[in-house]
Write a protein that holds these residues in place. Structure first.
Motif, PDB file in Angstrom:
ATOM      1  N   VAL A 170      99.343  -1.752  82.798  1.00 43.79           N
ATOM      2  CA  VAL A 170      98.321  -1.936  81.753  1.00 43.79           C
ATOM      3  C   VAL A 170      97.539  -3.219  81.995  1.00 43.79           C
ATOM      4  O   VAL A 170      98.098  -4.231  82.398  1.00 43.79           O
ATOM      5  N   GLU A 171      96.220  -3.131  81.754  1.00 43.85           N
ATOM      6  CA  GLU A 171      95.356  -4.310  81.920  1.00 43.85           C
ATOM      7  C   GLU A 171      95.355  -5.127  80.627  1.00 43.85           C
ATOM      8  O   GLU A 171      95.463  -6.350  80.660  1.00 43.85           O
ATOM      9  N   SER A 172      95.260  -4.426  79.493  1.00 46.35           N
ATOM     10  CA  SER A 172      95.243  -5.145  78.207  1.00 46.35           C
ATOM     11  C   SER A 172      95.514  -4.198  77.054  1.00 46.35           C
ATOM     12  O   SER A 172      95.380  -2.974  77.189  1.00 46.35           O
ATOM     13  N   PHE A 173      95.892  -4.785  75.944  1.00 46.65           N
ATOM     14  CA  PHE A 173      95.988  -4.050  74.682  1.00 46.65           C
ATOM     15  C   PHE A 173      95.049  -4.743  73.691  1.00 46.65           C
ATOM     16  O   PHE A 173      95.003  -5.985  73.638  1.00 46.65           O
ATOM     17  N   VAL A 185      93.849   0.091  71.543  1.00 48.01           N
ATOM     18  CA  VAL A 185      93.299   0.536  72.832  1.00 48.01           C
ATOM     19  C   VAL A 185      94.185  -0.014  73.942  1.00 48.01           C
ATOM     20  O   VAL A 185      94.485  -1.210  73.973  1.00 48.01           O
ATOM     21  N   MET A 186      94.610   0.894  74.810  1.00 50.36           N
ATOM     22  CA  MET A 186      95.364   0.464  75.988  1.00 50.36           C
ATOM     23  C   MET A 186      94.452   0.678  77.193  1.00 50.36           C
ATOM     24  O   MET A 186      94.079   1.810  77.501  1.00 50.36           O
ATOM     25  N   ALA A 187      94.063  -0.442  77.814  1.00 51.48           N
ATOM     26  CA  ALA A 187      93.158  -0.330  78.965  1.00 51.48           C
ATOM     27  C   ALA A 187      93.956  -0.471  80.261  1.00 51.48           C
ATOM     28  O   ALA A 187      94.821  -1.348  80.363  1.00 51.48           O
ATOM     29  N   ASP A 192      90.547   3.419  83.266  1.00 56.94           N
ATOM     30  CA  ASP A 192      90.945   4.402  82.252  1.00 56.94           C
ATOM     31  C   ASP A 192      91.374   3.659  80.992  1.00 56.94           C
ATOM     32  O   ASP A 192      91.783   2.498  81.049  1.00 56.94           O
ATOM     33  N   SER A 193      91.271   4.358  79.863  1.00 60.59           N
ATOM     34  CA  SER A 193      91.810   3.756  78.629  1.00 60.59           C
ATOM     35  C   SER A 193      92.283   4.849  77.677  1.00 60.59           C
ATOM     36  O   SER A 193      91.855   5.993  77.781  1.00 60.59           O
ATOM     37  N   VAL A 194      93.189   4.458  76.810  1.00 61.97           N
ATOM     38  CA  VAL A 194      93.651   5.381  75.770  1.00 61.97           C
ATOM     39  C   VAL A 194      93.441   4.678  74.437  1.00 61.97           C
ATOM     40  O   VAL A 194      93.877   3.536  74.254  1.00 61.97           O
ATOM     41  N   THR A 195      92.724   5.361  73.544  1.00 62.86           N
ATOM     42  CA  THR A 195      92.458   4.780  72.228  1.00 62.86           C
ATOM     43  C   THR A 195      93.210   5.571  71.164  1.00 62.86           C
ATOM     44  O   THR A 195      93.193   6.813  71.180  1.00 62.86           O
ATOM     45  N   TYR A 196      93.863   4.852  70.277  1.00 64.64           N
ATOM     46  CA  TYR A 196      94.530   5.502  69.139  1.00 64.64           C
ATOM     47  C   TYR A 196      93.862   5.012  67.856  1.00 64.64           C
ATOM     48  O   TYR A 196      93.739   3.799  67.637  1.00 64.64           O
ATOM     49  N   LEU A 197      93.443   5.959  67.053  1.00 65.87           N
ATOM     50  CA  LEU A 197      92.892   5.600  65.745  1.00 65.87           C
ATOM     51  C   LEU A 197      93.811   6.192  64.694  1.00 65.87           C
ATOM     52  O   LEU A 197      94.031   7.408  64.672  1.00 65.87           O
TER      53      LEU A 197
END
Lengths: 214, 766
Positions: A170-173, A185-187, A192-197
């Protein structure tokens, strides 16, 4: 066209929350000491050790194919036991990150069970995800460079890994919310990234059916 | 004046020529070394020659590796201790390795382009059973799900996530094999709340061979100090470390046993001869014999095992026998050359019978035994020549006339009735012992019981197995005429082992299937594309032609072992042995084998697969060797009486002819009672017991008809000879090293029996 719609939907979600874009690099411009009182009190308020149930929208943004995959489901947080992501639409699947295991279930298939003690990589993934929700400032500080800011009653937390093993996946949260975590957001390094709302967040005990996922 | 049978000059020439030739042979060898390698102590096992060679080379490579586990409940403490050790003692290692741990996701991504050839068995079966839609639905659930091992970047080329499926299959095998994975640039494992940071490396050759004796000592002490200063603990594992510990113990024992033996033997001589100069002469004889033994060993083998030196210490008590006999008989008896002539026959028969027995040992197909036999034969020869050819010359020149011999109490006579009673008791006792134990006689060797680990190493091995699972796997060797045949043999074995649920199997064919399997995988992939690609691509809005073009490009290609990514290097190094001569070899590992016997049967059923159970194979080789020596020993029941009959007359030596039978049956019976079975070291000791024990009988038979004064001298010589030999082998019985202890114990029992029987023979005289 569907790709464009997905991106628009994601933007609308963010706007609907009345929040800043969690991909905004300026979120990382507010380094904070672990002793900062605002940071500590926010963290203590957000992660107060009670269980949660929340609906969520997950958006995977895949850099390589230039499109997003959106799914919805329910998240269960049971402190001391772990976190479960129950994806319902468009294709059902389940991921449980337990205190010492990682479990994935696909419909009609044998479950994939991983003992974390047997694999330090998955232990790191599990511990990192748990860290985000357990509200321990010292543990967060040990694993991440922390930036923290507030705006219009909302808080923003941006984390960059200090440890190589976390940085390898992971690059950042980045996280935001008011009383609870509402967006995450997990970048990844490759773009690529995964966003949770999260919405419909309920801080309550899990039902027996919900608890049976752990 | 009577002329001696062999002139002084000729005798001295023979003595000098023997020692000079040995010295020249030693110098001609050029290089010599001592081996402390535990692996050198065991004979090669019974597999085919080529496979045995491959197995030996495999264990030699594995033997170079050592593993240190730094443990703590705090990962950072374990990690910093491991890194500090790598920094401080890195000069002892050729390299540090990540063997046993593989970054599965990275490897699978690198193997991504071969996804069609590498289809996992479950996916292939689903497609072949007409369930391609299931593969499609799984892919969609994973893409929209929360977690994948692989990035979805490559979706355009792999919409079915075949690489992801292969990763999961691979991970399932690898997690079953080992609990170790890379972490912070180290190998890590976690068990019961404790973190283990692993340092695994290949020792430099000079460190492993202990050229500098402090290197491994430094490794142990630095690791312990560093662990302690970081609040961690450290555990050790590795053949080289076991060898070092064993060597330290062996060296200490060689020193202790030889010092104790020499002191005890010299004290006995002081009591018997009351002369320091004579005792020093004997000491010189012992040292010359020991030196000759070691030089002969180096000349013959180049390298001697430390174990050989432990056994050579037994020469201290045996080689001096001839000198003692000569000294006892020549003191106060006139011309030493004539005394020598009188004794020459008995000493020569005794020497030759002992030499014959050592010669039998030299036939053993087991290098350490050959070394012991050759060394002892040379040492005994030196002592024989010294006592028969050098001493007569020396005794003429040394002021030995005033030496007073210990006077034994006068011989008591024994009535015929008492003698018969003693004979019945002794022979009857031996017969009873033999009758009770020999029907149960069985040869049993277990090499595991021959070596006792120190507490430190035992804790290390147990912790390594428990925390990492690395030590607990069965090894099989697979062979074939070429790479593809080896992979086919592996696959057939794995299929059967999986059916029988014998444990997780790790082999090269998991990364590189055989050509036949790759063809089947390509066919299944093609069918999957035909049946589901259009539907899936439409849903994911991907261009199906990209995937088809990829499959078309790859369908004619075969993945080879050489195409595997470098990330697999150390693991592949353990699994793929490559070509040796006309045959290719690989290693197949079965983690935590549930049923080793079934595994072995399965290996026997599968072509080109050998189950490698070193412990059992070596034990079985020792069993076979022990039986061969037993047969040779029973042959001696004919040879030795014939030698005695021819030398002393059939009637005169009639009773003595029973001696080999009594010695063999009595010692075997006694050892069966003590140990419950006889092993290689007990059987080997019987050879010596026969050789040395017969000496007593030979000297008694020879002295039977001499006058009282001579007879008393013979008695003194026999007692000294017996006691010095018993001291030598008795001290071996105190060794902590099981083979040495067994050897010493059975030799002492046998010699006691031989001495008692010789006494019986002596009283028969009256």
């Amino acid at each position: 066209m569907r790709h464009l719609l997905s991106v628009l939907l994601l933007l609308l979600c963010a706007i609907g929350l009345g929040a800043r874009d969690l991909h905004d690099p300026s979120l990382f411009d507010h380094p904070v000491s672990v002793d900062d009182s605002a940071f500590r009190s926010t963290l203590g308020r957000v992660a107060d050790g009670s269980p949660w149930v929340a609906s969520f929208t997950q958006v995977k943004q895949i850099h390589g194919v230039k499109r997003t995959f959106k799914s919805t489901g329910t998240m269960l947080l049971q402190p001391g036991k772990g976190i479960a992501w129950l994806i319902e639409k468009p294709f059902a699947s389940e991921l449980v990150v337990g205190s010492d295991y990682l479990l994935q279930r696909l419909p009609g298939r044998a479950e994939t069970w991983m003992e974390l003690g047997e694999n330090p990589i998955f232990t790191t993934i599990s511990q990192t995800i748990s860290l985000l929700f357990q509200g321990d400032p010292e543990a967060l500080d040990e694993a991440f460079h922390i930036s923290f800011s507030t705006e219009d009653g909302r808080w923003y937390l941006a984390l960059k890994p200090k440890k190589k093993e976390i940085a390898s996946f992971v690059e950042s949260f980045t996280m935001e919310g008011e009383e609870v975590v509402e967006g995450l957001v997990m970048a990844e390094k490759n773009g690529d990234s995964v966003t949770y709302l999260f919405d419909h967040i309920e801080k309550r005990s899990l039902t027996d059916a919900e608890a049976s996922h752990f | 004046m009577r002329k001696p049978a062999i002139s002084k000059r000729a005798g001295l020439l023979v003595w000098a020529a023997f020692h000079l030739l040995l010295l020249l042979a030693f110098l001609a060898r050029g290089s010599f070394a001592l081996s402390a390698d535990l692996a050198d102590m065991v004979p090669s096992s019974g597999e085919g020659r080529a496979v045995a060679q491959v197995a030996r080379s495999l264990s030699s490579e594995q033997g170079k590796q050592v593993t240190l586990l730094f443990s703590s409940t705090d990962w950072d403490a374990a990690k910093s201790a491991a890194l500090a050790f790598q920094n401080q003692d890195g000069d002892l290692f050729v390299s540090f390795e990540h063997g046993g741990a593989v970054d599965v996701a990275a490897i699978s991504e690198e193997l991504g382009k071969w996804k069609w050839q590498l289809l996992d068995p479950e996916t292939r079966n689903l497609v072949q059973e007409g369930k391609s839609a299931q593969v499609r639905d799984d892919a969609l659930a994973l893409i929209y799900g929360s977690f994948t091992f692989h990035s979805l970047d490559n979706l355009e080329h792999d919409p079915f996530l075949l690489g992801e499926r292969e990763s999961r299959a691979l991970l399932s095998v690898l997690s079953g094999m080992s609990k170790v994975a890379p972490k912070d640039g180290l190998l890590a494992a976690q068990s019961g709340g404790t973190w283990y940071a692993m340092v695994r490396g290949t020792l430099r050759d000079e460190v492993r061979k202990m050229s500098n004796r402090t290197d491994i000592e430094r490794l142990f002490s630095d690791a312990e100090t560093i662990a302690s200063s970081h609040g961690a603990r450290v555990f050790f594992s590795g053949v080289s470390l076991h060898t070092w510990e064993s060597t330290q113990r062996t060296k200490a024992e060689v020193t202790l046993i030889s010092t104790a033996s020499i002191i005890a033997v010299l004290l006995l001589f002081l009591i018997a001869f009351h002369s320091l100069s004579l005792v020093l002469l004997f000491l010189a004889d012992i040292l010359l014999a020991a030196l000759t033994a070691v030089l002969a060993g180096f000349a013959a083998f180049g390298t001697l095992h430390l174990l050989t030196l432990v056994f050579v210490t037994s020469l201290i008590g045996t080689c001096v026998d001839y000198s003692v006999h000569f000294a006892v008989h020549s003191l106060g008896s006139g011309d030493p050359l004539l005394v020598r002539d009188r004794m020459l026959k008995s000493v020569s028969v005794s020497f030759l019978s002992t030499l014959f027995c050592y010669g039998l040992l030299a036939l053993a197909p087991y290098t350490p035994v050959k070394e012991i036999a050759v060394c002892c034969m040379a040492g005994l020869s030196s002592s024989y020549l010294t006592s028969m050819f050098l001493y007569p010359w020396l005794f003429e020149r040394l002021p030995l006339s005033r030496i007073r011999l210990l006077v034994l109490p006068k011989r008591k006579t024994m009535s015929g009735r008492t003698w018969k009673l003693c004979a019945v008791l002794l022979l009857g006792g031996v017969a009873l012992l033999a009758a009770l134990s020999l029907p149960r006689l069985h040869v049993a060797n277990d090499i595991a019981s021959l070596y006792t680990m120190s507490d430190r190493m035992k804790k290390g091995e147990v912790t390594l197995a428990r925390a990492t699972g690395l030590a607990d796997s069965a090894t099989l060797i697979v062979s074939g005429q070429n790479e593809n045949e080896v992979l086919e043999h592996e696959e057939r074995f794995i299929e059967k082992a999986n059916e029988a649920r014998l444990g997780h199997v790790l082999a090269t064919s998991i990364f590189v299937p055989s050509e036949q399997t790759q063809r089947e995988n390509l066919a299944a992939s093609g069918r999957l594309l035909d049946e589901e690609l259009d539907t899936l691509s439409a849903y994911l809005e991907l261009d199906a032609s990209v995937v088809r073009a990829d499959w078309e490009e790859m369908k004619g290609r075969m993945l080879r072992v050489e195409d595997l990514p470098p990330g697999l290097g150390s693991l592949l190094g353990q699994l793929w042995l490559g070509r040796s001569g006309d045959v290719c070899y690989s290693v197949l590992l079965v983690a935590g084998p549930k049923d080793p016997a079934r595994l072995e049967t399965l290996a026997d059923e599968c072509e080109g697969v050998w189950y490698l159970d070193t412990r059992r194979a070596v034990s079985s080789a020792l069993d076979q060797l022990s039986r061969q020596i037993l047969i040779l020993l029973f042959c001696s029941l004919v040879v030795v009486p014939a030698m005695l009959g021819l030398s002393y007359g059939w009637k005169r030596s009639a009773l003595a002819m029973l001696s080999p039978l009594v010695i063999l049956l009595g010692t075997l019976g006694a050892m069966m009672c003590i140990e419950g079975s006889v092993g290689f070291f007990t059987v080997s000791s019987l050879v010596l017991v026969l050789g040395l024990g017969l000496d007593y009988v030979v000297f008694v038979v020879d002295a039977k008809n001499t006058a009282d004064e001579e007879w008393n001298k013979s008695r003194l010589a026999l007692w000294l000879s017996f006691l010095t030999t018993l001291v030598s082998f008795g001290t071996l019985a105190l060794s902590s090293f099981a083979p040495t202890r067994l050897f010493g114990l059975s030799t002492s029992v046998g010699l006691l029996l031989a001495f008692v029987f010789a006494a019986l023979v002596s009283f028969h005289r009256s």
